[in-house]
Every structure is written in C-alpha cells, then in structure tokens.
Enzyme design. Structure first.
Site, mmCIF file in Angstrom:
data_model
loop_
_atom_site.group_PDB
_atom_site.id
_atom_site.type_symbol
_atom_site.label_atom_id
_atom_site.label_comp_id
_atom_site.label_asym_id
_atom_site.label_seq_id
_atom_site.Cartn_x
_atom_site.Cartn_y
_atom_site.Cartn_z
ATOM 1 C CB SER A 156 -0.958 -0.055 1.191
ATOM 2 O OG SER A 156 -0.006 0.227 2.503
ATOM 3 C CG HIS A 159 -9.724 -4.957 -2.997
ATOM 4 N ND1 HIS A 159 -8.468 -3.996 -2.710
ATOM 5 C CD2 HIS A 159 -9.341 -5.159 -4.268
ATOM 6 C CE1 HIS A 159 -7.996 -3.712 -3.729
ATOM 7 N NE2 HIS A 159 -8.357 -4.348 -4.804
ATOM 8 N N GLY A 160 -10.620 -6.962 0.602
ATOM 9 C CA GLY A 160 -11.146 -7.314 1.955
ATOM 10 C C GLY A 160 -11.563 -8.574 2.090
ATOM 11 C CG ASP A 168 -3.690 -2.695 -1.808
ATOM 12 O OD1 ASP A 168 -4.565 -3.024 -2.534
ATOM 13 O OD2 ASP A 168 -3.958 -2.990 -0.499
ATOM 14 C CG HIS A 198 -10.500 -2.590 2.735
ATOM 15 N ND1 HIS A 198 -10.924 -1.797 1.785
ATOM 16 C CD2 HIS A 198 -9.481 -3.364 1.810
ATOM 17 C CE1 HIS A 198 -10.506 -1.849 0.750
ATOM 18 N NE2 HIS A 198 -9.724 -2.982 0.624
ATOM 19 N N GLY A 199 -10.190 -4.716 6.744
ATOM 20 C CA GLY A 199 -10.318 -4.802 8.040
ATOM 21 C C GLY A 199 -10.682 -5.907 8.835
ATOM 22 C CG ASP A 210 -9.748 2.513 -5.198
ATOM 23 O OD1 ASP A 210 -10.814 2.799 -5.616
ATOM 24 O OD2 ASP A 210 -9.937 2.022 -4.036
HETATM 25 P P1 13P Z 1 -8.337 -7.325 4.468
HETATM 26 O O1 13P Z 1 -8.637 -5.936 5.266
HETATM 27 O O2 13P Z 1 -9.681 -8.044 4.445
HETATM 28 O O3 13P Z 1 -7.113 -8.125 4.734
HETATM 29 O O4 13P Z 1 -8.277 -6.828 3.014
HETATM 30 C C1 13P Z 1 -7.034 -6.505 2.364
HETATM 31 C C2 13P Z 1 -7.148 -5.700 0.950
HETATM 32 O O5 13P Z 1 -8.204 -5.694 0.340
HETATM 33 C C3 13P Z 1 -6.039 -4.868 0.668
HETATM 34 O O6 13P Z 1 -6.308 -4.099 -0.749
HETATM 35 O O1 G3H Z 2 -6.857 -2.121 1.367
HETATM 36 C C1 G3H Z 2 -5.997 -1.439 2.541
HETATM 37 C C2 G3H Z 2 -5.001 -2.319 3.143
HETATM 38 O O2 G3H Z 2 -5.266 -3.257 3.980
HETATM 39 C C3 G3H Z 2 -3.625 -1.784 3.313
HETATM 40 O O3 G3H Z 2 -3.717 -0.778 4.397
HETATM 41 O O4 G3H Z 2 -2.892 1.485 3.963
HETATM 42 O O5 G3H Z 2 -2.838 0.589 6.302
HETATM 43 O O6 G3H Z 2 -1.422 -0.457 4.667
HETATM 44 P P1 G3H Z 2 -2.742 0.313 4.784
HETATM 45 ZN ZN ZN Z 3 -8.349 -3.428 -0.551
#
Ligand code: 13P
Ligand code: G3H
Ligand code: ZN
Length: 326
Positions: free
Chosen positions: A57, A223-224, A94, A190-191, A116
């Site tokens: 990221s 994602h996520g 990412d 996410h998360g 994105d």
């Molecule tokens: P998670 O938070 O479910 O691991 O998703 C990660 C993600 O989509 C990174 O782009």
């Molecule tokens: O989609 C987001 C990823 O989980 C990256 O998270 O920006 O905290 O590294 P971050």
């Molecule tokens: Zn993502």
C-alpha cells in the site's frame, strides 16, 4: 527509471491471471510491511508452488521507503530461486490514488498497479483508469481498477454501506478503461470487522456470477478477503490485546469465488493478526525477552503457517508452479 521490475526478476500479472483462470484457482495477493512479512509470504508460496503478488500500500511504501520496497521484492525472488522454486512474483501497488503515485511506483520497480478511482463517477473512473492503463502498458506494467465501493474505510474514504458493483456496467467499463483486471464490490470489506455480530456473513455471489457472464474470462479481483481467524483473535485477547467483535469472510465463501473468474484475492488483515498474536505471545509469556529476533521469528512462523493454510483452504493455487526443493 530507478529500477525496471524485469531487472529485479519480477513479472506483471498477465500470465499469472490467464493461468489462474484457466486452471480454476486465484493468485494470493498478500500485503507486506517489513522483511519478516515478505519472508513469511515468499517462503510459504515457494514451498507450496503458488504464484504470489507482493502487495504494497502507499502507507506501507511510506513506512519502508521506496528503495527498501524494491529490494525486498528482489530479495523475495532470490529467496524463492534459492529454495529451488520457479514461482512468478509480482510487486503490486495496492489502492493507488493518483496517476503521479502510480508513475512513481513504476519508476521504483513495481510490475503491477491498482488505480482506485472507484469513489468517482463512472465516467471519471474510466478516464482516470484509462490514463493509468495507457501509461503503465507502455512500460509493460499491468493495471487493476475498481468498480463499486466496499463498506468501511477504503483508501482513506469511508462508506457506511456497500455500493455493490452493477453487472450491467462492467463490460463498458473494462472496454473503455482498457485495464487488465477489475476489483468488484460483492460484500467484502477491509479490516477485522466485516460483519456485525448476528449478521449472516455471506457474499453476494449471485452478483459475481452475473458479472462473469458479462465479461467472460476477464480477471476479477476481490479486496477485503481476510477471514479473521478465531485462533489469532483469542491469542491477542489472551495476551493483553483488545479487539472486539472481529468477524471475517468465511473461507468457504471465498473458495467458490477462487474457482471462478476471480483471479486475485487480497489479504492483509489476517497477516497483521498473525504477526500481532505471535509478538504478544512471546512478550506476555517471556517478559524478560528483549531480543527482537526472539519475538519476530515466532511472529513470522505464525504468518507463514497462516499463508499456507489460506492457500489450501481458499486460493487452490498449490502446485501451480515448481515447489521448493530446499
Ligand atoms: P483485508 O483487510 O480483508 O485483509 O483486505 C485487504 C485488502 O483488500 C487490501 O487491498
Ligand atoms: O486496503 C488496504 C490495505 O489493507 C492496506 O492498508 O494502507 O494501512 O497499509 P494500509
Ligand atoms: Zn483493498
């Protein structure tokens, strides 16, 4: 150009995705933030003969620094080859948020990028994504775009509810934007808090199925997709951490998706949980320990074991390439 990804031994995602869709598995895209995580990812994937996307990221890039990211990705290739495995490895941005950011990543060795622009209008999303695709393709770098919005925080923009991808929009989007893969919104987020307690943790797999009929064989990205393993949540709690009502995506929901045109599945949170559980365990059970290697090594072991299990339970990518011999 500071680094050309090809000189680092990296590849773009084109052939990875074609093979994945043909053979009915998904390529793991694991986020990394430091050396221990990179090693856990590459050792797991080399041992299992799975292709891998090292996902970084913008926050991770700011944390590690541009040269370190590139050199860790190069080191990942060297580690896999030293282990006797020929797995392809991509370095992917990412949630890229601007053309300038994408350009900078390509100059610093990335072989694949995401732009994105999903929070913009359909038309603006196409314009932004196309600008990136035109530039990146000139450097043989592959591009992922996104249509639809995940609930929760995405790229510093937070959305209360899911805005599911509209199947009738995908064909026009990919044709006009000219991207190589498409991230969609079907209920992942996410998360560590993907559903509320009491919710039925289900994805909108019928939307995915409809999207696949509109763009047959086109690589789709989820994602996520962390599953938030109960084991790590209870370890974190047992050893002094606080984490409430954490709920992930059940693996069986993702396994079905991986067998379809879903070619890439993103996992970040699960790696963070494994890492944190490992460190907490050592620091709580051995309060006198102050050698970082003594708590980072177990944390790395938990991450590696987790990645291997996830490859078996979700991705189905084991044995797609030569497994490590050493
Ligand atoms: P998670 O938070 O479910 O691991 O998703 C990660 C993600 O989509 C990174 O782009
Ligand atoms: O989609 C987001 C990823 O989980 C990256 O998270 O920006 O905290 O590294 P971050
Ligand atoms: Zn993502």
């Amino acid at each position: 150009m500071r680094y050309n990804y090809k000189d680092l031994g990296l590849v773009n995602t084109k052939e990875m995705f074609t093979k994945a869709n043909k053979e009915g598995y998904a390529v793991p895209a694991f986020n990394f933030n430091n050396m221990e995580q990179m090693l856990a990812i590459v050792e797991a994937c080399a041992e299992m003969g799975s292709p891998v996307i090292l996902q970084c990221s913008n926050g991770a890039r700011n944390y590690m620094g541009k040269p370190v990211v590139a050199m860790l990705a190069k080191a990942a290739v060297d580690v896999a080859r030293e282990m006797g495995s020929d797995i392809p490895i991509a370095l992917h941005l990412d949630h890229g948020s601007s053309f300038e950011q994408v350009k900078d990543c390509i100059e610093w060795g990335f072989s694949s990028v995401m732009i994105d622009a999903s929070h913009h209008s359909f038309e603006k999303n196409i314009v932004e994504s196309k600008k990136v695709a035109d530039y990146a393709h000139g450097k043989d770098v592959t591009v992922e775009a996104e249509l639809g919005i995940l609930a929760g925080i995405e790229d510093e923009i937070s959305n209360e509810v899911h805005i599911y991808t509209q199947p009738h929009e995908v064909e026009e989007f990919v044709a006009k934007a000219g991207v190589d893969s498409l991230a969609i919104s079907i209920g992942t987020s996410h998360g560590a808090h993907k559903f509320k307690p009491g919710d039925d943790p289900k994805l909108k797999l019928e939307i995915l199925a409809e999207i696949e009929t509109k763009i047959p064989g086109f690589p789709i990205v989820l994602h996520g997709s962390s599953s938030v393993p109960a084991k790590f949540i209870s370890m974190i709690k047992e050893y002094g951490g606080e984490i409430k009502d954490a709920i992930g995506i059940p693996n069986d929901q993702l396994r079905g998706a991986a067998k379809s045109a879903v070619a890439k599945i993103n996992v970040d949170t699960d790696g963070r949980l494994a890492f944190t559980a490992g460190i907490r365990e050592v620091l709580a059970t051995k309060p006198g320990e102050f050698d970082p290697r003594k708590y980072l090594a177990p944390a790395k072991k938990y991450m590696k074991e987790f990645y291997m299990t996830k490859i078996t339970d979700v991705f189905g990518s084991e044995g797609a390439y030569k497994k490590a011999t050493k």
